[in-house]
Design a protein around this motif. Structure first.
Motif, PDB file in Angstrom:
ATOM      1  N   VAL A   1      61.175   9.660  97.152  1.00  0.00           N
ATOM      2  CA  VAL A   1      62.316   8.598  97.598  1.00  0.00           C
ATOM      3  C   VAL A   1      63.701   9.152  97.820  1.00  0.00           C
ATOM      4  O   VAL A   1      64.532   9.000  98.588  1.00  0.00           O
TER       5      VAL A   1
ATOM      6  N   VAL B   1      64.280   5.083 103.217  1.00  0.00           N
ATOM      7  CA  VAL B   1      65.527   4.218 102.292  1.00  0.00           C
ATOM      8  C   VAL B   1      66.842   5.131 103.000  1.00  0.00           C
ATOM      9  O   VAL B   1      68.018   4.584 102.007  1.00  0.00           O
TER      10      VAL B   1
ATOM     11  N   MET C   1      69.912   0.800  94.812  1.00  0.00           N
ATOM     12  CA  MET C   1      69.009   0.144  95.818  1.00  0.00           C
ATOM     13  C   MET C   1      69.209  -1.063  96.351  1.00  0.00           C
ATOM     14  O   MET C   1      69.521  -1.970  95.802  1.00  0.00           O
TER      15      MET C   1
ATOM     16  N   LEU D   1      66.841  -4.600  99.801  1.00  0.00           N
ATOM     17  CA  LEU D   1      65.513  -4.159  99.600  1.00  0.00           C
ATOM     18  C   LEU D   1      64.516  -5.018 100.303  1.00  0.00           C
ATOM     19  O   LEU D   1      65.029  -6.228 100.794  1.00  0.00           O
TER      20      LEU D   1
ATOM     21  N   ASP E   1      59.124  -1.832  99.663  1.00  0.00           N
ATOM     22  CA  ASP E   1      60.063  -1.065  98.760  1.00  0.00           C
ATOM     23  C   ASP E   1      59.035  -1.470  97.423  1.00  0.00           C
ATOM     24  O   ASP E   1      59.331  -0.696  96.431  1.00  0.00           O
TER      25      ASP E   1
ATOM     26  N   TYR F   1      58.221   2.939  90.437  1.00  0.00           N
ATOM     27  CA  TYR F   1      59.274   4.033  90.696  1.00  0.00           C
ATOM     28  C   TYR F   1      59.356   4.745  89.394  1.00  0.00           C
ATOM     29  O   TYR F   1      59.344   4.602  88.387  1.00  0.00           O
TER      30      TYR F   1
END
Length: 121
Positions: free
Chosen positions: A44, A60, A79, A82, A86, A90
């Motif tokens: 990411v 992203v 973030m 969203l 997504d 994570y």
């Protein structure tokens, strides 16, 4: 090196979340990865010590921001915007002596956090 993550949760599409990852011990490159059910783990974002260089996955860019607090050796992933895609677990990751690169390859990182779930509906 131990990595302790926090943050995550459930949010509606268009919303925002912030993840944190505190590292014990020296790290040179830290990053965020994610893995959705049935999919491979993907990079990411990554940031080197001091935050001089950052790298983002194309998916992203413009929505996520990675930052590093050198005093506490903590990285953050802010973030926004969203999307349901997504949604994933994570993970925070780190490596000690090699700088970050745009490759964001999971196998290049030797230390991993426990993961935190992000769900976007």
């Amino acid at each position: 090196v131990q990595l302790v993550e926090s943050g995550g949760g459930s949010v509606q599409a268009g919303g925002s979340l912030k993840l944190s990852c505190a590292a014990s011990g020296y790290t040179y490159c830290m990053g965020w990865f994610r893995q959705a059910p049935g999919k491979e783990r993907e990079g990411v974002a990554a940031i080197n010590r001091g935050g001089i260089r950052t790298y983002y996955a194309d998916s992203v860019k413009g929505r996520f921001t990675v930052s590093h607090d050198a005093y506490t050796n903590t990285i953050y992933l802010e973030m926004s915007g969203l999307k349901p895609e997504d949604t994933a677990m994570y993970y925070c990751a780190a490596r000690r002596w090699i700088d970050c690169s745009a490759a964001l390859t999971p196998r290049d990182f030797g230390y991993w956090g426990q993961g935190t779930q992000v769900t976007v509906s």
